[in-house]
Design an enzyme around this catalytic site. Sequence first.
Site, PDB file in Angstrom:
ATOM      1  N   ASN A 177       0.853  -1.182   0.000  1.00  0.00           N
ATOM      2  CA  ASN A 177       0.000   0.000   0.000  1.00  0.00           C
ATOM      3  C   ASN A 177       0.890   1.233   0.000  1.00  0.00           C
ATOM      4  O   ASN A 177       1.670   1.431   0.939  1.00  0.00           O
ATOM      5  CB  ASN A 177      -0.907  -0.020   1.238  1.00  0.00           C
ATOM      6  CG  ASN A 177      -1.859   1.160   1.264  1.00  0.00           C
ATOM      7  OD1 ASN A 177      -1.451   2.291   1.023  1.00  0.00           O
ATOM      8  ND2 ASN A 177      -3.124   0.896   1.558  1.00  0.00           N
ATOM      9  N   HIS A 193       1.177   6.151   2.001  1.00  0.00           N
ATOM     10  CA  HIS A 193       1.967   7.102   2.802  1.00  0.00           C
ATOM     11  C   HIS A 193       3.239   7.587   2.135  1.00  0.00           C
ATOM     12  O   HIS A 193       3.915   8.481   2.652  1.00  0.00           O
ATOM     13  CB  HIS A 193       2.170   6.543   4.215  1.00  0.00           C
ATOM     14  CG  HIS A 193       0.846   6.393   4.913  1.00  0.00           C
ATOM     15  ND1 HIS A 193       0.041   7.480   5.168  1.00  0.00           N
ATOM     16  CD2 HIS A 193       0.158   5.308   5.292  1.00  0.00           C
ATOM     17  CE1 HIS A 193      -1.083   7.056   5.729  1.00  0.00           C
ATOM     18  NE2 HIS A 193      -1.059   5.746   5.793  1.00  0.00           N
ATOM     19  N   HIS A 236      -5.384   3.600  -1.453  1.00  0.00           N
ATOM     20  CA  HIS A 236      -6.661   3.960  -0.840  1.00  0.00           C
ATOM     21  C   HIS A 236      -7.006   5.390  -1.252  1.00  0.00           C
ATOM     22  O   HIS A 236      -6.420   6.336  -0.753  1.00  0.00           O
ATOM     23  CB  HIS A 236      -6.539   3.837   0.684  1.00  0.00           C
ATOM     24  CG  HIS A 236      -7.834   4.054   1.407  1.00  0.00           C
ATOM     25  ND1 HIS A 236      -7.947   3.920   2.759  1.00  0.00           N
ATOM     26  CD2 HIS A 236      -9.074   4.393   0.961  1.00  0.00           C
ATOM     27  CE1 HIS A 236      -9.201   4.177   3.124  1.00  0.00           C
ATOM     28  NE2 HIS A 236      -9.901   4.460   2.046  1.00  0.00           N
ATOM     29  N   ARG A 261      -9.031   8.077  -0.638  1.00  0.00           N
ATOM     30  CA  ARG A 261      -9.987   8.523   0.370  1.00  0.00           C
ATOM     31  C   ARG A 261     -10.825   9.682  -0.160  1.00  0.00           C
ATOM     32  O   ARG A 261     -10.370  10.446  -1.030  1.00  0.00           O
ATOM     33  CB  ARG A 261      -9.233   8.964   1.639  1.00  0.00           C
ATOM     34  CG  ARG A 261      -8.778   7.805   2.513  1.00  0.00           C
ATOM     35  CD  ARG A 261      -8.050   8.292   3.756  1.00  0.00           C
ATOM     36  NE  ARG A 261      -7.933   7.219   4.752  1.00  0.00           N
ATOM     37  CZ  ARG A 261      -8.848   6.986   5.688  1.00  0.00           C
ATOM     38  NH1 ARG A 261      -9.955   7.708   5.740  1.00  0.00           N
ATOM     39  NH2 ARG A 261      -8.663   6.003   6.560  1.00  0.00           N
ATOM     40  N   ARG A 293      -6.525  12.793   1.337  1.00  0.00           N
ATOM     41  CA  ARG A 293      -5.440  13.238   2.227  1.00  0.00           C
ATOM     42  C   ARG A 293      -4.078  12.703   1.777  1.00  0.00           C
ATOM     43  O   ARG A 293      -3.056  13.263   2.101  1.00  0.00           O
ATOM     44  CB  ARG A 293      -5.713  12.806   3.652  1.00  0.00           C
ATOM     45  CG  ARG A 293      -5.685  11.311   3.858  1.00  0.00           C
ATOM     46  CD  ARG A 293      -5.978  10.918   5.304  1.00  0.00           C
ATOM     47  NE  ARG A 293      -7.358  11.192   5.684  1.00  0.00           N
ATOM     48  CZ  ARG A 293      -7.898  10.731   6.829  1.00  0.00           C
ATOM     49  NH1 ARG A 293      -7.162  10.020   7.669  1.00  0.00           N
ATOM     50  NH2 ARG A 293      -9.163  10.980   7.120  1.00  0.00           N
ATOM     51  N   GLU A 315      -8.587   0.730  -3.082  1.00  0.00           N
ATOM     52  CA  GLU A 315      -9.484   0.769  -1.924  1.00  0.00           C
ATOM     53  C   GLU A 315     -10.338   2.028  -2.015  1.00  0.00           C
ATOM     54  O   GLU A 315      -9.818   3.109  -2.306  1.00  0.00           O
ATOM     55  CB  GLU A 315      -8.677   0.775  -0.626  1.00  0.00           C
ATOM     56  CG  GLU A 315      -7.905  -0.504  -0.405  1.00  0.00           C
ATOM     57  CD  GLU A 315      -7.084  -0.463   0.867  1.00  0.00           C
ATOM     58  OE1 GLU A 315      -6.703   0.637   1.287  1.00  0.00           O
ATOM     59  OE2 GLU A 315      -6.832  -1.534   1.453  1.00  0.00           O
ATOM     60  N   THR A 347      -8.206   3.841   9.051  1.00  0.00           N
ATOM     61  CA  THR A 347      -9.410   3.015   8.971  1.00  0.00           C
ATOM     62  C   THR A 347      -9.642   2.304  10.301  1.00  0.00           C
ATOM     63  O   THR A 347      -8.802   1.526  10.749  1.00  0.00           O
ATOM     64  CB  THR A 347      -9.268   1.985   7.844  1.00  0.00           C
ATOM     65  OG1 THR A 347      -9.024   2.688   6.629  1.00  0.00           O
ATOM     66  CG2 THR A 347     -10.530   1.154   7.694  1.00  0.00           C
ATOM     67  N   GLU A 383     -11.215  -9.040   2.869  1.00  0.00           N
ATOM     68  CA  GLU A 383      -9.949  -8.709   3.522  1.00  0.00           C
ATOM     69  C   GLU A 383     -10.256  -8.474   4.984  1.00  0.00           C
ATOM     70  O   GLU A 383     -11.025  -7.559   5.326  1.00  0.00           O
ATOM     71  CB  GLU A 383      -9.273  -7.484   2.909  1.00  0.00           C
ATOM     72  CG  GLU A 383      -7.957  -7.140   3.630  1.00  0.00           C
ATOM     73  CD  GLU A 383      -7.150  -6.049   2.959  1.00  0.00           C
ATOM     74  OE1 GLU A 383      -7.254  -5.878   1.721  1.00  0.00           O
ATOM     75  OE2 GLU A 383      -6.406  -5.348   3.692  1.00  0.00           O
ATOM     76  N   HIS A 430      -3.949  -4.257   7.609  1.00  0.00           N
ATOM     77  CA  HIS A 430      -4.067  -3.058   8.454  1.00  0.00           C
ATOM     78  C   HIS A 430      -3.248  -3.198   9.730  1.00  0.00           C
ATOM     79  O   HIS A 430      -3.478  -4.102  10.542  1.00  0.00           O
ATOM     80  CB  HIS A 430      -5.510  -2.692   8.818  1.00  0.00           C
ATOM     81  CG  HIS A 430      -5.566  -1.274   9.323  1.00  0.00           C
ATOM     82  ND1 HIS A 430      -5.771  -0.187   8.501  1.00  0.00           N
ATOM     83  CD2 HIS A 430      -5.370  -0.779  10.560  1.00  0.00           C
ATOM     84  CE1 HIS A 430      -5.720   0.917   9.230  1.00  0.00           C
ATOM     85  NE2 HIS A 430      -5.488   0.600  10.490  1.00  0.00           N
TER      86      HIS A 430
HETATM   87  C1  LIG Z   1      -8.083   0.128   4.421  1.00  0.00           C
HETATM   88  C2  LIG Z   1      -6.738   0.146   5.048  1.00  0.00           C
HETATM   89  O1  LIG Z   1      -6.502  -0.461   6.056  1.00  0.00           O
HETATM   90  C3  LIG Z   1      -5.667   1.004   4.496  1.00  0.00           C
HETATM   91  O2  LIG Z   1      -5.964   1.593   3.271  1.00  0.00           O
HETATM   92  C4  LIG Z   1      -5.440   2.085   5.504  1.00  0.00           C
HETATM   93  O3  LIG Z   1      -6.672   2.769   5.598  1.00  0.00           O
HETATM   94  C5  LIG Z   1      -4.290   2.946   5.048  1.00  0.00           C
HETATM   95  O4  LIG Z   1      -4.736   4.253   4.828  1.00  0.00           O
HETATM   96  P1  LIG Z   1      -4.888   5.281   6.061  1.00  0.00           P
HETATM   97  O5  LIG Z   1      -3.573   5.266   6.802  1.00  0.00           O
HETATM   98  O6  LIG Z   1      -5.219   6.580   5.417  1.00  0.00           O
HETATM   99  O7  LIG Z   1      -6.016   4.715   6.875  1.00  0.00           O
HETATM  100  N1  LIG Z   2      -5.917  -2.762   3.738  1.00  0.00           N
HETATM  101  C1  LIG Z   2      -4.708  -2.597   4.524  1.00  0.00           C
HETATM  102  C2  LIG Z   2      -3.726  -1.759   3.776  1.00  0.00           C
HETATM  103  O1  LIG Z   2      -3.896  -1.532   2.597  1.00  0.00           O
HETATM  104  C3  LIG Z   2      -2.519  -1.264   4.466  1.00  0.00           C
HETATM  105  O2  LIG Z   2      -2.811  -0.868   5.790  1.00  0.00           O
HETATM  106  P1  LIG Z   2      -1.546  -0.355   6.653  1.00  0.00           P
HETATM  107  O3  LIG Z   2      -0.469  -1.403   6.543  1.00  0.00           O
HETATM  108  O4  LIG Z   2      -1.097   0.942   6.043  1.00  0.00           O
HETATM  109  O5  LIG Z   2      -2.083  -0.226   8.050  1.00  0.00           O
END
Ligand SMILES: CC(=O)[C@@H](O)[C@H](O)COP(=O)(O)O
Ligand SMILES: NCC(=O)COP(=O)(O)O
Length: 257
Positions: free
Chosen positions: A16, A19, A52, A54, A58, A79, A110, A160, A199
Amino acid sequence: MSFLDPAGPVIDLGVNIDHVATLRNARGTTYPDPLKAALLAEQAGADLITLHLREDRRHIKDADVLAIRPQLMTRMNLEAAVTQEMIDFACQVKPQDVCLVPERREEVTTEGGLDVIRYYKEVEAAIKQLKGEGIRVSLFIDADQKQIEAAAAVGAPVIELHTGRYAEAEGDAVAAELERIKQGVRVGVANGLKVNAGHGLHYTNVQPIAAIREIDELNIGHAIVAHAVFAGWENAVREMKAIMVAARLGVALAAQA
Ligand SMILES: CC(=O)[C@@H](O)[C@H](O)COP(=O)(O)O
Ligand SMILES: NCC(=O)COP(=O)(O)O
């Protein structure tokens, strides 16, 4: 998913890159570029790239999704919230996967899983629209039997499981939350679902989750971006994938012993 064995030693890592975009947006620069992060992550072993989008944008922006989708060699897992705006955008982009997640504007991250039972009709309509565009739909839900059964009933082929409570647990609660995830995996498989998880996973808490043989894919972002600050981006991805595969192989080898 392993071509060797559906519950075999291979487990997919979805990186993911949200960030990476957070860091870019902190100063309004063009760097670090989420597209570069996605392509380097694939070269370092990522099996898919998760973003993701959003509602408040953000971190990941619409332009990131549009730029990354055609460049990926693996697959995109987008997402998004269950809103008409997001579903329409996903149908325009056509990622291989869409994971429907809950969103509260004021949340830091989330907080919980999608309430499929409460929003059954909205989820059902979203799945129908996305499936109509050839998109595979996943539901980001808590490891709750009724939610998992509702996910199967509403027509999602994939779930998931939200591992946030496991990641935040301390002491004896860790084992209890791990067992709750394992039970959720069992219920998901029994309902014919592909089961993923994610997550809050990081380099030490990921092993017990990766060792659950019936989990196909882990989506991990924040911890990889954080580790990359010290280890470098490609090393951070390689190390996470190696830890996951070792955990899965350990279980596979033990099962053969
Ligand atoms: C759905 C999920 O778990 C991730 O996409 C998480 O939301 C990371 O994005 P945020 O740190 O903005 O929540
Ligand atoms: N769905 C979880 C994700 O995409 C990554 O979550 P995180 O590792 O950033 O908490």
